[in-house]
Design a protein around this motif. Sequence first.
Motif, PDB file in Angstrom:
ATOM      1  N   VAL A   1       0.819  -1.208   0.000  1.00 32.34           N
ATOM      2  CA  VAL A   1       0.000   0.000   0.000  1.00 32.34           C
ATOM      3  C   VAL A   1       0.855   1.260   0.000  1.00 32.34           C
ATOM      4  O   VAL A   1       0.639   2.169  -0.808  1.00 32.34           O
ATOM      5  CB  VAL A   1      -0.961   0.019   1.217  1.00 32.34           C
ATOM      6  CG1 VAL A   1      -1.859   1.243   1.153  1.00 32.34           C
ATOM      7  CG2 VAL A   1      -1.796  -1.253   1.234  1.00 32.34           C
ATOM      8  N   GLU A   2       1.849   1.289   0.876  1.00 32.46           N
ATOM      9  CA  GLU A   2       2.628   2.512   1.007  1.00 32.46           C
ATOM     10  C   GLU A   2       3.242   3.008  -0.307  1.00 32.46           C
ATOM     11  O   GLU A   2       3.228   4.209  -0.570  1.00 32.46           O
ATOM     12  CB  GLU A   2       3.724   2.333   2.065  1.00 32.46           C
ATOM     13  CG  GLU A   2       3.591   3.351   3.166  1.00 32.46           C
ATOM     14  CD  GLU A   2       4.579   3.105   4.291  1.00 32.46           C
ATOM     15  OE1 GLU A   2       4.187   3.310   5.429  1.00 32.46           O
ATOM     16  OE2 GLU A   2       5.734   2.716   4.023  1.00 32.46           O
TER      17      GLU A   2
ATOM     18  N   ASP B   1       2.619   8.028  -2.580  1.00 28.37           N
ATOM     19  CA  ASP B   1       3.180   9.327  -2.968  1.00 28.37           C
ATOM     20  C   ASP B   1       3.527   9.371  -4.446  1.00 28.37           C
ATOM     21  O   ASP B   1       3.656   8.339  -5.106  1.00 28.37           O
ATOM     22  CB  ASP B   1       4.386   9.710  -2.091  1.00 28.37           C
ATOM     23  CG  ASP B   1       5.523   8.762  -2.265  1.00 28.37           C
ATOM     24  OD1 ASP B   1       6.340   8.985  -3.163  1.00 28.37           O
ATOM     25  OD2 ASP B   1       5.589   7.767  -1.500  1.00 28.37           O
ATOM     26  N   VAL B   2       3.604  10.585  -4.974  1.00 23.38           N
ATOM     27  CA  VAL B   2       3.739  10.792  -6.412  1.00 23.38           C
ATOM     28  C   VAL B   2       5.020  10.159  -6.933  1.00 23.38           C
ATOM     29  O   VAL B   2       5.042   9.527  -7.985  1.00 23.38           O
ATOM     30  CB  VAL B   2       3.733  12.299  -6.720  1.00 23.38           C
ATOM     31  CG1 VAL B   2       3.890  12.531  -8.219  1.00 23.38           C
ATOM     32  CG2 VAL B   2       2.446  12.912  -6.226  1.00 23.38           C
ATOM     33  N   TRP B   3       6.115  10.285  -6.164  1.00 24.45           N
ATOM     34  CA  TRP B   3       7.394   9.769  -6.600  1.00 24.45           C
ATOM     35  C   TRP B   3       7.289   8.270  -6.901  1.00 24.45           C
ATOM     36  O   TRP B   3       7.698   7.800  -7.946  1.00 24.45           O
ATOM     37  CB  TRP B   3       8.455  10.017  -5.529  1.00 24.45           C
ATOM     38  CG  TRP B   3       9.801   9.476  -5.916  1.00 24.45           C
ATOM     39  CD1 TRP B   3      10.734  10.097  -6.674  1.00 24.45           C
ATOM     40  CD2 TRP B   3      10.337   8.184  -5.593  1.00 24.45           C
ATOM     41  NE1 TRP B   3      11.829   9.297  -6.853  1.00 24.45           N
ATOM     42  CE2 TRP B   3      11.607   8.110  -6.195  1.00 24.45           C
ATOM     43  CE3 TRP B   3       9.871   7.088  -4.864  1.00 24.45           C
ATOM     44  CZ2 TRP B   3      12.419   6.993  -6.088  1.00 24.45           C
ATOM     45  CZ3 TRP B   3      10.676   5.968  -4.756  1.00 24.45           C
ATOM     46  CH2 TRP B   3      11.939   5.939  -5.362  1.00 24.45           C
ATOM     47  N   SER B   4       6.674   7.529  -5.962  1.00 22.47           N
ATOM     48  CA  SER B   4       6.657   6.086  -6.185  1.00 22.47           C
ATOM     49  C   SER B   4       5.643   5.694  -7.255  1.00 22.47           C
ATOM     50  O   SER B   4       5.811   4.651  -7.892  1.00 22.47           O
ATOM     51  CB  SER B   4       6.425   5.308  -4.896  1.00 22.47           C
ATOM     52  OG  SER B   4       5.626   5.992  -4.025  1.00 22.47           O
ATOM     53  N   LEU B   5       4.622   6.508  -7.479  1.00 24.38           N
ATOM     54  CA  LEU B   5       3.723   6.207  -8.599  1.00 24.38           C
ATOM     55  C   LEU B   5       4.484   6.284  -9.918  1.00 24.38           C
ATOM     56  O   LEU B   5       4.277   5.478 -10.821  1.00 24.38           O
ATOM     57  CB  LEU B   5       2.541   7.169  -8.605  1.00 24.38           C
ATOM     58  CG  LEU B   5       1.485   6.887  -7.534  1.00 24.38           C
ATOM     59  CD1 LEU B   5       0.388   7.926  -7.572  1.00 24.38           C
ATOM     60  CD2 LEU B   5       0.897   5.489  -7.700  1.00 24.38           C
ATOM     61  N   HIS B   6       5.401   7.248 -10.000  1.00 23.57           N
ATOM     62  CA  HIS B   6       6.228   7.334 -11.202  1.00 23.57           C
ATOM     63  C   HIS B   6       7.116   6.099 -11.330  1.00 23.57           C
ATOM     64  O   HIS B   6       7.271   5.538 -12.410  1.00 23.57           O
ATOM     65  CB  HIS B   6       7.085   8.606 -11.160  1.00 23.57           C
ATOM     66  CG  HIS B   6       6.348   9.813 -11.656  1.00 23.57           C
ATOM     67  ND1 HIS B   6       6.268  10.136 -12.983  1.00 23.57           N
ATOM     68  CD2 HIS B   6       5.636  10.748 -10.993  1.00 23.57           C
ATOM     69  CE1 HIS B   6       5.551  11.231 -13.122  1.00 23.57           C
ATOM     70  NE2 HIS B   6       5.153  11.626 -11.934  1.00 23.57           N
ATOM     71  N   GLU B   7       7.704   5.691 -10.203  1.00 27.45           N
ATOM     72  CA  GLU B   7       8.550   4.494 -10.243  1.00 27.45           C
ATOM     73  C   GLU B   7       7.739   3.277 -10.686  1.00 27.45           C
ATOM     74  O   GLU B   7       8.230   2.411 -11.408  1.00 27.45           O
ATOM     75  CB  GLU B   7       9.160   4.222  -8.855  1.00 27.45           C
ATOM     76  CG  GLU B   7      10.204   5.237  -8.440  1.00 27.45           C
ATOM     77  CD  GLU B   7      11.357   5.335  -9.417  1.00 27.45           C
ATOM     78  OE1 GLU B   7      11.945   4.293  -9.741  1.00 27.45           O
ATOM     79  OE2 GLU B   7      11.656   6.459  -9.872  1.00 27.45           O
ATOM     80  N   LEU B   8       6.486   3.242 -10.221  1.00 29.03           N
ATOM     81  CA  LEU B   8       5.601   2.135 -10.592  1.00 29.03           C
ATOM     82  C   LEU B   8       5.435   2.091 -12.105  1.00 29.03           C
ATOM     83  O   LEU B   8       5.538   1.024 -12.726  1.00 29.03           O
ATOM     84  CB  LEU B   8       4.246   2.335  -9.906  1.00 29.03           C
ATOM     85  CG  LEU B   8       3.300   1.137  -9.906  1.00 29.03           C
ATOM     86  CD1 LEU B   8       3.853   0.051  -9.006  1.00 29.03           C
ATOM     87  CD2 LEU B   8       1.914   1.552  -9.449  1.00 29.03           C
TER      88      LEU B   8
ATOM     89  N   GLY C   1       7.505  13.896 -12.350  1.00 24.69           N
ATOM     90  CA  GLY C   1       8.424  12.825 -11.980  1.00 24.69           C
ATOM     91  C   GLY C   1       9.091  12.163 -13.163  1.00 24.69           C
ATOM     92  O   GLY C   1       9.037  12.663 -14.286  1.00 24.69           O
ATOM     93  N   ARG C   2       9.731  11.009 -12.888  1.00 22.20           N
ATOM     94  CA  ARG C   2      10.629  10.385 -13.845  1.00 22.20           C
ATOM     95  C   ARG C   2       9.951   9.527 -14.911  1.00 22.20           C
ATOM     96  O   ARG C   2      10.605   9.097 -15.855  1.00 22.20           O
ATOM     97  CB  ARG C   2      11.621   9.493 -13.110  1.00 22.20           C
ATOM     98  CG  ARG C   2      12.566  10.232 -12.172  1.00 22.20           C
ATOM     99  CD  ARG C   2      13.816   9.427 -11.859  1.00 22.20           C
ATOM    100  NE  ARG C   2      13.594   7.994 -11.671  1.00 22.20           N
ATOM    101  CZ  ARG C   2      14.322   7.053 -12.260  1.00 22.20           C
ATOM    102  NH1 ARG C   2      15.290   7.370 -13.053  1.00 22.20           N
ATOM    103  NH2 ARG C   2      14.073   5.763 -12.022  1.00 22.20           N
TER     104      ARG C   2
ATOM    105  N   LEU D   1       8.566  -2.621  -6.216  1.00 23.03           N
ATOM    106  CA  LEU D   1       8.628  -1.456  -5.325  1.00 23.03           C
ATOM    107  C   LEU D   1       8.487  -1.887  -3.873  1.00 23.03           C
ATOM    108  O   LEU D   1       9.195  -1.399  -2.983  1.00 23.03           O
ATOM    109  CB  LEU D   1       7.504  -0.479  -5.659  1.00 23.03           C
ATOM    110  CG  LEU D   1       7.695   0.404  -6.886  1.00 23.03           C
ATOM    111  CD1 LEU D   1       6.641   1.481  -6.910  1.00 23.03           C
ATOM    112  CD2 LEU D   1       9.078   1.020  -6.893  1.00 23.03           C
ATOM    113  N   GLY D   2       7.524  -2.807  -3.636  1.00 24.59           N
ATOM    114  CA  GLY D   2       7.316  -3.291  -2.272  1.00 24.59           C
ATOM    115  C   GLY D   2       8.577  -3.936  -1.725  1.00 24.59           C
ATOM    116  O   GLY D   2       8.919  -3.771  -0.554  1.00 24.59           O
TER     117      GLY D   2
END
Lengths: 362, 308
Positions: free
Chosen positions: A51-52, A56-63, A196-197, A310-311
Amino acid sequence: MRIELQKRANTSTLFSILSPLLALALTLVAGAIMFGLLGKSPLGSLYIYFVEPLLDVWSLHELAIKAAPLILIAVGLSICFRSNNWNIGAEGQFTIGAITGSILPVLNPEWHSPLILPLMLVMGMIGGALYAGIPALLKTRFNTNEILTSLMLVYIAQLFLDWLVRGPWRDPQGYNFPQTKSFQPEAVLPEILDSGRAHLGIVFAIIAAVALWFMMRFMLKGFQVSVLGQSERAGRFAGFSAKKMVWFSMLLSGALAGLAGISEVSGSIGHVQPVISPGYGFTAIIVAFLGRLNPLGIVASGFVLALTYLGGEAAQLSLSISDKVSRVFQGLILFFVLSCDTLIHYRIRLIVNPSAAQEGKS
Amino acid sequence: MFEAILLTVITASTPLVIAALGELVTERSGVLNLGLEGMMIMGAVAAFATAQLTGSAYLGILGGILGGGIFSLLFGVLTLTLVANQVATGLALTILGLGLSGQLGESFVGMPGIRLQPIVIPLLSDIPFFGRVLFSQDLIFYMSVALVFGISWFLFKSRTGLKMRAIGDNHGSAHALGINVVRTRYLAVLFGGACAGLAGAQLSLVYTPQWVENMTAGRGWIALALVVFASWRPLRVLAGGYLFGAVGIGQLHAQLLAQSGGIAIPSQLLSALPYVATIVVLIIISHNRRTTLINTPASLGKPFVPDR
């Protein structure tokens, strides 16, 4: 007590939709147990893991960055698997695509033209397709098992990449690091949002998924894929060529894996280095099955598997568990998907007393 | 010098031979288990862990066999009870095995291992030339030789072996004859897993007595190719296994020679040789469609649901 399978007259639509969800639920349960065994709070760990990273926006980009290669490769593989061609060497095609795509920026670092990026992408696709063409050639010409040859080619591709970046392609000003010069700005895949990236790779992935969904649904080629996959004999009677299908599916999946490779190198790494993939080519096999070999389903499952990466990173940071946990999760997902898929074709009956079952039958 | 090279070839070949023999039995019963790599690595980590915890390499062997065997049951449940796709399940087994072994073995990384000591057979080991090479080996080597001949006998001379081959060639007919297809296949899968586990144990107790992540390095896949190469015959597995082992050792020696001679052969090129050799061998073996068709168990990879 034993388990007995009864073939359904028709495949169950309910379970076609439910099976991937059921598999995910079971994976979560197994994951909770595993975290418990590792001495962590099961629910808290699952929260950190699944979930975590979405908050946040940064990790959505990483996703999106991680989902892009998974989806690109998996939609290609779904065509292979549906037509009964077992290309499991996508990791190698990804690697070769990354190499051939990088030829221009590595050898011409001073070429600042807007043409360079499209050329790189095309060359990446060609490289991946040609590399997948090797097992296709061996299968059609020499009757060789494509599972083994495509897999052996993964090791060869990785060693070739290793040699390139430690030898001829090494950046002389790179303090002896085994990597090439950073690509010129024109050779870097643009980001899609300012926040983001995340780069164009995810757009390619979704276009590819929609295009192949359209092909499978509305075009003769898609019909050929399903017929030849279910019965080569039936396909022959319909005048479809199994050999051509080997070529078509392998080249297509190779090209997509190659595109994923060059997108990854150009979009998220920015240079070539010895290791460019955390096993995307193998994880994509899981993505393909979790998406039930349906290109649109694969878009969804691509994000799920990206989340396991990511998790894993999050678990390493906050729970001090090794990131190998993500590999375990990925393996578990595939296991549960495959078991739940049985429900689509069969009714499962638990027989407590075998003799009673015999009576019921007569 | 010659003896030393021969010894390393034997050590490198033994895991290939054992893993391929187990897979051969599984495939003879009509089940294609592509999870060989995963079962091997689970055997390797289980063997290393058991040896570390008990201090005995022999218990380590047992741990390896159990590790591979238990892990193979997962494959059995999915493909035999739930009739899942065998290719996909095999891949799942490999992916899970590589991940799980990495997780389980985390605390063992860098630990000095416990090497399995050779058993010197008196008198025989004094024979000139090959006595020391063949008769002062570790237990796993002797087991590999026993397995070759044991499996040969089992498949071609015993009643159960005949039944098993019948299942592999036509599970429908075998079922009609009253042979319990699913139970026999469970046993075949279990045997394949136990062999893969033993092969893994050889890696972490003899070949390189330590735990390294992904230490199987594709040997499971090479063993799978070996079964095709041997056209499902145990004695040819022995020959092929030693051929593949020799290629692997040959490239190591070539690397050393090139280094000492100052010849610039990229080490990666030589490391790629075993994989290239596997592809070449597969081409040579498979190009004749008819002989392939005759040798392959006809039900290989096909799902079976008893219709009572």
